[in-house]
Every structure is written in C-alpha cells, then in structure tokens.
Scaffold this motif. Structure first.
Motif, PDB file in Angstrom:
ATOM      1  N   ILE A 101       1.485  -1.142   0.184  1.00  0.00           N
ATOM      2  CA  ILE A 101      -0.154  -0.320  -0.349  1.00  0.00           C
ATOM      3  C   ILE A 101       0.885   1.146   0.208  1.00  0.00           C
ATOM      4  N   GLY A 104       0.902   3.263  -3.170  1.00  0.00           N
ATOM      5  CA  GLY A 104       0.201   2.864  -3.876  1.00  0.00           C
ATOM      6  C   GLY A 104       0.013   5.012  -4.272  1.00  0.00           C
ATOM      7  N   PRO A 105       0.617   5.975  -3.780  1.00  0.00           N
ATOM      8  CA  PRO A 105       1.238   6.943  -4.001  1.00  0.00           C
ATOM      9  C   PRO A 105       2.095   7.187  -4.893  1.00  0.00           C
ATOM     10  N   TYR A 108       0.251   6.435  -8.300  1.00  0.00           N
ATOM     11  CA  TYR A 108      -0.269   7.750  -9.027  1.00  0.00           C
ATOM     12  C   TYR A 108      -0.116   8.295  -9.453  1.00  0.00           C
ATOM     13  N   HIS A 113      -4.691   7.877 -11.871  1.00  0.00           N
ATOM     14  CA  HIS A 113      -5.387   7.925 -11.664  1.00  0.00           C
ATOM     15  C   HIS A 113      -6.303   6.418 -12.296  1.00  0.00           C
ATOM     16  N   VAL A 188      -7.235  -2.055  -3.169  1.00  0.00           N
ATOM     17  CA  VAL A 188      -5.996  -0.913  -2.407  1.00  0.00           C
ATOM     18  C   VAL A 188      -6.026  -0.025  -3.424  1.00  0.00           C
ATOM     19  N   LEU A 192      -7.611   4.689  -3.034  1.00  0.00           N
ATOM     20  CA  LEU A 192      -6.159   4.946  -3.069  1.00  0.00           C
ATOM     21  C   LEU A 192      -6.919   6.758  -4.445  1.00  0.00           C
ATOM     22  N   SER A 193      -6.942   5.850  -5.768  1.00  0.00           N
ATOM     23  CA  SER A 193      -6.992   6.767  -6.515  1.00  0.00           C
ATOM     24  C   SER A 193      -7.821   6.416  -7.653  1.00  0.00           C
TER      25      SER A 193
END
Length: 249
Positions: A101, A104-105, A108, A113, A188, A192-193
């Motif tokens: 996780i 994730g950023p 992104y 996205h 997940v 996040l996106s």
C-alpha cells in the motif's frame, strides 16, 4: 455439509437483522440485510451496480493475467539462470515483505488514477507468484532432469517437458493465491485513486456516512471473491483430470 453452511449463513443474517431492528446494534453503523438488499436492487435497476462491478472485474482479471504472466516469466528466468536467482533472492524477500500500500501514491503519480489501480493489483500479487513458482521449479526431482540431460536434452526441452509439467500443481496453487491477492490489490488501488469500482463505492459510502452502500459493496466483493476462487478451483480440477495430476487440498 452444504446445507449446514447455508443454514449458518441464514442464521447470521437473521441475527443481524433482528439486532439492527431491536437496536442491539446501531443500524446506522452496521446497516442490516434488508437495507443492503434494497440498496442492491436500487443500484441494479439504475445501472450503477453493473458499471462499478464491471470496472472492478475488468481491473481484477487484467491484473490477474498480467501478474501471472510476469510472475511465470521471471520464475522461468530465475530457474534458467541460477546465478541470477542467487543475486535477486534477498531483493525478492524484501519486496515480498514490503507493505504494498506504500506504493500507492507512487503509482498514482507515475501512472495516473486509472492505471495506478492495475499497478497496485500487479504489485501485490506478482512477487508471491514469482516466489511460489520458482520454488516449485526448483523442487523438480533432480533425477528426472539428469535423465533428460543424459539423452542430450537442451535446457529449453527440460523446461518444457519436465519442469513445467511437474510443477503444474504449484502453478495451479499460485493461481488460487494470485486471484485473491489481485482483487485485494484492485480494491486498495481503488481506495487510493479510482473514480469508479467497488473500492471507490466503499470509500465514498464511508465519506458520506451511507453504511448501506459500504456494506452492499462488501457483500458484492465477498460474492465475487467466492466466484473467482470457485472458477480457479474448477480450472484446477479440469486440468488435473486431463493430465492425471494429484489434487491439492
């Protein structure tokens, strides 16, 4: 056995409905089966259910295919070049232990996205697939490989005729693990996106405090998980019957 399982589910749903109706639990926090059913019917009639369900399924199946193909390719490369496997082994251990996780950023920013969801799906499943398949390839009986080499077989022939056929039970086990991990990765990533999908619905429902939307999405995910697992299990049984392989429990 099936009747007992169905009966247990019915009892749980009944107790849940009664507990919410009599305020043993707060229905605003837990929702209730009847409300989940109404939400499900409303979403199905409006078409939003099929849109979000289709997005999640598409992402899951694509991530599953990519993760298995990539995992199989890397596992074959590690078997083919043992020195490469020795170099990469500690990195695979670290990547397997890394909380995905946290990526994730990064996904992104790199992928946007939409594609970041696929990135999370593959990231969560591919390392486990590599480790499982490489372990299966390495456990192939050495005598079988030695006999093939004695008859002048190339490394590619040994891979096609001995290693992969002998490792098919491991491949099928990896499929079972991978389908669940891929779905986890998709959800997940949607947390996040994403702007659509069941994970997006869960986050959105929590933000606007619509627990019936959250619980409906969770129930749908449970059904999807069961159906995907059953599909992989059916494929495993079919392959096992065709190739006369032992079934794994």
């Amino acid at each position: 056995m099936t009747a007992a399982q169905v009966a247990l589910l019915g009892i749980v749903l009944l107790l849940w409905e009664v507990a919410a109706d009599r305020y043993w639990v707060n229905p605003m926090l837990t929702s209730r089966p009847s409300q989940i059913w109404r939400t499900l019917v409303s979403m199905a009639s409006s078409g939003s259910l099929w849109m979000h369900l289709g997005v999640t399924l598409r992402e899951t199946l694509a991530g599953f295919a990519i993760g298995m193909a990539l995992g199989l390719g890397v596992a074959i490369a590690l078997w083919w070049w043992p020195a490469l496997a020795a170099v990469l082994d500690p990195y695979l251990v670290v990547l397997n232990a890394l909380p995905k996780i946290a990526l994730g950023p990064i996904f992104y920013i790199w992928l946007g996205h939409t594609l970041s969801v696929y990135g999370m799906a593959v990231a969560i499943s591919v390392v486990v697939t590599i480790v499982m398949l490489h372990a299966g390839f390495s456990e192939v009986e050495a005598n079988q490989v030695l006999v093939m080499r004695t008859f002048g077989a190339t490394r590619g022939q040994i891979l096609r005729k001995v290693v992969i056929p002998s490792s098919l039970p491991t491949v099928m086990a990896a499929l079972k693990v991978n389908i669940g991990l891929t779905l986890v990765g998709v959800i997940v990533g949607e947390f996040l996106s994403a702007r659509a999908g069941l994970g997006y619905l869960i986050i959105y429902g929590g933000q606007v405090f619509q627990m019936q939307l959250v619980m409906t999405s969770v129930v749908i995910l449970a059904v999807i998980s069961a159906l995907l697992y059953l599909a992989v299990t059916w494929a495993e049984r079919l392959v096992s019957r065709l190739l006369h392989l032992p079934m794994r429990s």
